[in-house]
Motif scaffolding. Sequence first.
Motif, PDB file in Angstrom:
ATOM      1  N   SER A   1      -9.195  -4.235 -10.965  1.00 40.50           N
ATOM      2  CA  SER A   1      -7.873  -3.669 -11.224  1.00 40.50           C
ATOM      3  C   SER A   1      -7.074  -3.608  -9.926  1.00 40.50           C
ATOM      4  CB  SER A   1      -7.993  -2.255 -11.808  1.00 40.50           C
ATOM      5  OG  SER A   1      -8.694  -2.276 -13.037  1.00 40.50           O
ATOM      6  N   ASP A   2      -5.824  -4.056  -9.980  1.00 38.42           N
ATOM      7  CA  ASP A   2      -4.954  -3.973  -8.813  1.00 38.42           C
ATOM      8  C   ASP A   2      -4.745  -2.514  -8.419  1.00 38.42           C
ATOM      9  OD1 ASP A   2      -4.759  -6.682  -9.206  1.00 38.42           O
ATOM     10  OD2 ASP A   2      -2.672  -6.642  -9.911  1.00 38.42           O
ATOM     11  N   SER A   3      -4.403  -2.300  -7.156  1.00 41.75           N
ATOM     12  CA  SER A   3      -4.108  -0.943  -6.695  1.00 41.75           C
ATOM     13  C   SER A   3      -2.920  -0.967  -5.750  1.00 41.75           C
ATOM     14  CB  SER A   3      -5.316  -0.328  -5.982  1.00 41.75           C
ATOM     15  OG  SER A   3      -5.017   0.988  -5.538  1.00 41.75           O
ATOM     16  N   TYR A   4      -1.944  -0.093  -6.014  1.00 45.07           N
ATOM     17  CA  TYR A   4      -0.751  -0.007  -5.175  1.00 45.07           C
ATOM     18  C   TYR A   4      -0.963   0.879  -3.955  1.00 45.07           C
ATOM     19  CZ  TYR A   4       1.634  -1.882  -9.339  1.00 45.07           C
ATOM     20  OH  TYR A   4       2.027  -2.648 -10.415  1.00 45.07           O
ATOM     21  N   THR A   5      -2.111   1.533  -3.888  1.00 50.15           N
ATOM     22  CA  THR A   5      -2.480   2.332  -2.721  1.00 50.15           C
ATOM     23  C   THR A   5      -3.879   1.904  -2.276  1.00 50.15           C
ATOM     24  OG1 THR A   5      -3.391   4.091  -4.113  1.00 50.15           O
ATOM     25  CG2 THR A   5      -1.084   4.317  -3.420  1.00 50.15           C
ATOM     26  N   PRO A   6      -4.233   2.129  -1.026  1.00 49.43           N
ATOM     27  CA  PRO A   6      -5.553   1.702  -0.547  1.00 49.43           C
ATOM     28  C   PRO A   6      -6.692   2.407  -1.274  1.00 49.43           C
ATOM     29  CG  PRO A   6      -4.074   2.142   1.288  1.00 49.43           C
ATOM     30  CD  PRO A   6      -3.387   2.653   0.065  1.00 49.43           C
ATOM     31  N   VAL A   7      -7.707   1.631  -1.649  1.00 41.86           N
ATOM     32  CA  VAL A   7      -8.933   2.171  -2.240  1.00 41.86           C
ATOM     33  C   VAL A   7     -10.087   1.837  -1.304  1.00 41.86           C
ATOM     34  CG1 VAL A   7      -8.126   2.058  -4.617  1.00 41.86           C
ATOM     35  CG2 VAL A   7      -9.263   0.069  -3.620  1.00 41.86           C
ATOM     36  N   GLN A   8     -11.072   2.716  -1.262  1.00 40.29           N
ATOM     37  CA  GLN A   8     -12.176   2.508  -0.333  1.00 40.29           C
ATOM     38  C   GLN A   8     -13.140   1.445  -0.855  1.00 40.29           C
ATOM     39  OE1 GLN A   8     -14.019   6.096   1.059  1.00 40.29           O
ATOM     40  NE2 GLN A   8     -15.656   5.029   2.155  1.00 40.29           N
ATOM     41  N   VAL A   9     -13.559   0.566   0.048  1.00 37.56           N
ATOM     42  CA  VAL A   9     -14.557  -0.453  -0.274  1.00 37.56           C
ATOM     43  C   VAL A   9     -15.913   0.227  -0.425  1.00 37.56           C
ATOM     44  CG1 VAL A   9     -15.703  -2.550   0.538  1.00 37.56           C
ATOM     45  CG2 VAL A   9     -13.251  -2.214   0.947  1.00 37.56           C
ATOM     46  N   ASN A  10     -16.650  -0.167  -1.445  1.00 38.43           N
ATOM     47  CA  ASN A  10     -17.923   0.483  -1.759  1.00 38.43           C
ATOM     48  C   ASN A  10     -19.016   0.187  -0.734  1.00 38.43           C
ATOM     49  OD1 ASN A  10     -16.934   1.580  -4.134  1.00 38.43           O
ATOM     50  ND2 ASN A  10     -17.731  -0.050  -5.443  1.00 38.43           N
TER      51      ASN A  10
ATOM     52  N   ALA B   1      -5.740  -2.729  -0.529  1.00 39.13           N
ATOM     53  CA  ALA B   1      -4.694  -2.487  -1.522  1.00 39.13           C
ATOM     54  C   ALA B   1      -4.126  -3.817  -1.977  1.00 39.13           C
ATOM     55  CB  ALA B   1      -3.580  -1.618  -0.933  1.00 39.13           C
ATOM     56  N   GLY B   2      -3.599  -3.838  -3.216  1.00 35.36           N
ATOM     57  CA  GLY B   2      -2.938  -5.030  -3.725  1.00 35.36           C
ATOM     58  C   GLY B   2      -3.692  -5.680  -4.861  1.00 35.36           C
ATOM     59  N   SER B   3      -3.608  -7.007  -4.914  1.00 32.99           N
ATOM     60  CA  SER B   3      -4.240  -7.769  -5.988  1.00 32.99           C
ATOM     61  C   SER B   3      -5.757  -7.633  -5.933  1.00 32.99           C
ATOM     62  CB  SER B   3      -3.851  -9.242  -5.875  1.00 32.99           C
ATOM     63  OG  SER B   3      -4.556 -10.023  -6.815  1.00 32.99           O
ATOM     64  N   ASN B   4      -6.358  -7.545  -7.121  1.00 35.95           N
ATOM     65  CA  ASN B   4      -7.809  -7.391  -7.203  1.00 35.95           C
ATOM     66  C   ASN B   4      -8.393  -8.302  -8.276  1.00 35.95           C
ATOM     67  OD1 ASN B   4     -10.206  -6.211  -6.298  1.00 35.95           O
ATOM     68  ND2 ASN B   4     -10.137  -4.572  -7.814  1.00 35.95           N
TER      69      ASN B   4
ATOM     70  N   GLY C   1       0.782  -1.233   0.000  1.00 36.91           N
ATOM     71  CA  GLY C   1       0.000   0.000   0.000  1.00 36.91           C
ATOM     72  C   GLY C   1       0.808   1.274   0.000  1.00 36.91           C
ATOM     73  N   ASN C   2       2.062   1.203  -0.483  1.00 36.25           N
ATOM     74  CA  ASN C   2       2.944   2.376  -0.429  1.00 36.25           C
ATOM     75  C   ASN C   2       3.106   3.066  -1.773  1.00 36.25           C
ATOM     76  OD1 ASN C   2       4.486   0.514  -1.778  1.00 36.25           O
ATOM     77  ND2 ASN C   2       6.250   0.601  -0.401  1.00 36.25           N
ATOM     78  N   GLY C   3       2.272   2.705  -2.756  1.00 40.40           N
ATOM     79  CA  GLY C   3       2.316   3.363  -4.050  1.00 40.40           C
ATOM     80  C   GLY C   3       3.223   2.708  -5.063  1.00 40.40           C
ATOM     81  N   SER C   4       3.865   1.599  -4.707  1.00 39.59           N
ATOM     82  CA  SER C   4       4.748   0.899  -5.636  1.00 39.59           C
ATOM     83  C   SER C   4       4.455  -0.591  -5.577  1.00 39.59           C
ATOM     84  CB  SER C   4       6.217   1.150  -5.287  1.00 39.59           C
ATOM     85  OG  SER C   4       6.624   0.313  -4.205  1.00 39.59           O
ATOM     86  N   ASN C   5       5.155  -1.347  -6.429  1.00 40.03           N
ATOM     87  CA  ASN C   5       5.089  -2.807  -6.332  1.00 40.03           C
ATOM     88  C   ASN C   5       6.487  -3.390  -6.173  1.00 40.03           C
ATOM     89  OD1 ASN C   5       5.997  -2.328  -8.946  1.00 40.03           O
ATOM     90  ND2 ASN C   5       4.906  -4.088  -9.821  1.00 40.03           N
ATOM     91  N   SER C   6       7.363  -2.625  -5.523  1.00 39.41           N
ATOM     92  CA  SER C   6       8.733  -3.068  -5.267  1.00 39.41           C
ATOM     93  C   SER C   6       8.826  -3.706  -3.887  1.00 39.41           C
ATOM     94  CB  SER C   6       9.703  -1.882  -5.347  1.00 39.41           C
ATOM     95  OG  SER C   6       9.678  -1.297  -6.632  1.00 39.41           O
ATOM     96  N   ASN C   7       9.513  -4.840  -3.812  1.00 37.29           N
ATOM     97  CA  ASN C   7       9.766  -5.458  -2.515  1.00 37.29           C
ATOM     98  C   ASN C   7      10.656  -4.555  -1.679  1.00 37.29           C
ATOM     99  OD1 ASN C   7       8.398  -7.605  -3.645  1.00 37.29           O
ATOM    100  ND2 ASN C   7      10.223  -8.857  -3.957  1.00 37.29           N
ATOM    101  N   THR C   8      10.533  -4.650  -0.368  1.00 33.59           N
ATOM    102  CA  THR C   8      11.365  -3.819   0.492  1.00 33.59           C
ATOM    103  C   THR C   8      11.751  -4.561   1.761  1.00 33.59           C
ATOM    104  OG1 THR C   8      11.471  -1.780   1.798  1.00 33.59           O
ATOM    105  CG2 THR C   8       9.289  -2.741   1.472  1.00 33.59           C
ATOM    106  N   GLU C   9      13.033  -4.459   2.129  1.00 30.38           N
ATOM    107  CA  GLU C   9      13.511  -5.024   3.388  1.00 30.38           C
ATOM    108  C   GLU C   9      13.271  -4.072   4.544  1.00 30.38           C
ATOM    109  OE1 GLU C   9      17.483  -6.600   3.245  1.00 30.38           O
ATOM    110  OE2 GLU C   9      17.388  -6.823   1.073  1.00 30.38           O
ATOM    111  N   ASN C  10      12.924  -2.826   4.233  1.00 31.39           N
ATOM    112  CA  ASN C  10      12.693  -1.818   5.259  1.00 31.39           C
ATOM    113  C   ASN C  10      11.213  -1.462   5.306  1.00 31.39           C
ATOM    114  OD1 ASN C  10      15.554  -1.469   5.806  1.00 31.39           O
ATOM    115  ND2 ASN C  10      15.649  -0.414   3.825  1.00 31.39           N
ATOM    116  N   SER C  11      10.742  -1.146   6.480  1.00 38.51           N
ATOM    117  CA  SER C  11       9.341  -0.794   6.636  1.00 38.51           C
ATOM    118  C   SER C  11       9.026   0.503   5.901  1.00 38.51           C
ATOM    119  CB  SER C  11       9.007  -0.638   8.118  1.00 38.51           C
ATOM    120  OG  SER C  11       9.254  -1.841   8.805  1.00 38.51           O
TER     121      SER C  11
END
Length: 368
Positions: A123-132, A109-112, A69-79
């Motif tokens: 559609s996937d989303s890299y940031t949180p989207v509101q549930v309808n 956020a994520g796979s959809n 949910g951070n706006g990217s789809n890159s793995n990260t070792e850091n929070s």
Amino acid sequence: MKNYFFVPVSVSFLLASCGANTSGKSNGSSDMDANTSFKQLSAGTNYVCGIALNGNVKCQGENDYGQLGNGSNSNTENSTQVTNLTNVSFLSASLFNTCFVSNGNAYCAGSNRFGQLGNGSTSDSYTPVQVNSISNIVQISTGTNGYTCALTNSGTVYCWGSLADHSDRLSYKDSPNPIQINSQLSFKNISVGATNACAVTNDGDVYCWQNIDNLPNKVTGISNIKTVSTSGLASCALSNSGTTYCWGDNRYGQLGNGSNNNSNSPVQVLNITNFTTIIASGWNSCGITSDNKTFCWGLGESGQLGNGSNNNSSTPVQVNTSESFSQVSGSQYAFFAVNKNGKIFAWGAWKLNGLNPTINTTPVQINF
């Protein structure tokens, strides 16, 4: 070496308090480093997310679908901090998507692929989207096969996403918008597994249903239940008295009744009668007692029972730690826990960086 592909377990409870912030920073600080205190966490597939005391969320690990949910789809070792969400009160991580409760609204956020973000699209989303179309949410739970449910403060449950067993493509169907579950029942707690969900009514009864029909069926033989946790393979229910009952797959002793026989009806977990929280994963389960001890049972080959060994156990064994944990979340191969000071610990085998798994048979604090 075993391929550690973690199937997460949705957290079915949230502790009201996890101790004081010992970081030396105010709870309102947006600089959330390893010393930040957390009040809830949820483990997904090779990633983990936590809610800090200030209501912000940080995640780390695999991120192929944007589930961090951070706006990217890159793995990260850091929070990294979840984008555009504050005042988060509950979260649930899953296979490739994560859902949050913020100010009574649900976000994902994520796979959809199966509509599991609940926003009417696939559609996937890299940031949180509101549930309808839903509000006043107090709890949310995500399953590993793209099925998600949310509980409102009035006791109503809504579910969305995958409505099929995807091993059978002929029965394939989805709902990208929330569907109400049985308007005649009022619930107080929910948990979603792989292709099923369970919920506790205000009267203390447990109902479970498959995502292919959304028709709750009462679990017989137990009553006066406080919370329920299901992984799809096995489920456990915690009574108000502290006794725990489990049912389902028991090949590794994850029902905790001293045997390896599967059971379609609830059996009592042996030896411990003062649990305050419990969680069922696919092949193991854990619980925290009223005297702040943590016990696990079931599959132990990767140290996920936390007692210093790699042996399975069909009855609860105490996790070898001096820490007092207030909440636990996990998978088949690893568990993560929050201690009373809001710090995060892990045991078993986990990988949050796409590299070889880290393996510990007793809890160790992780840099989060």
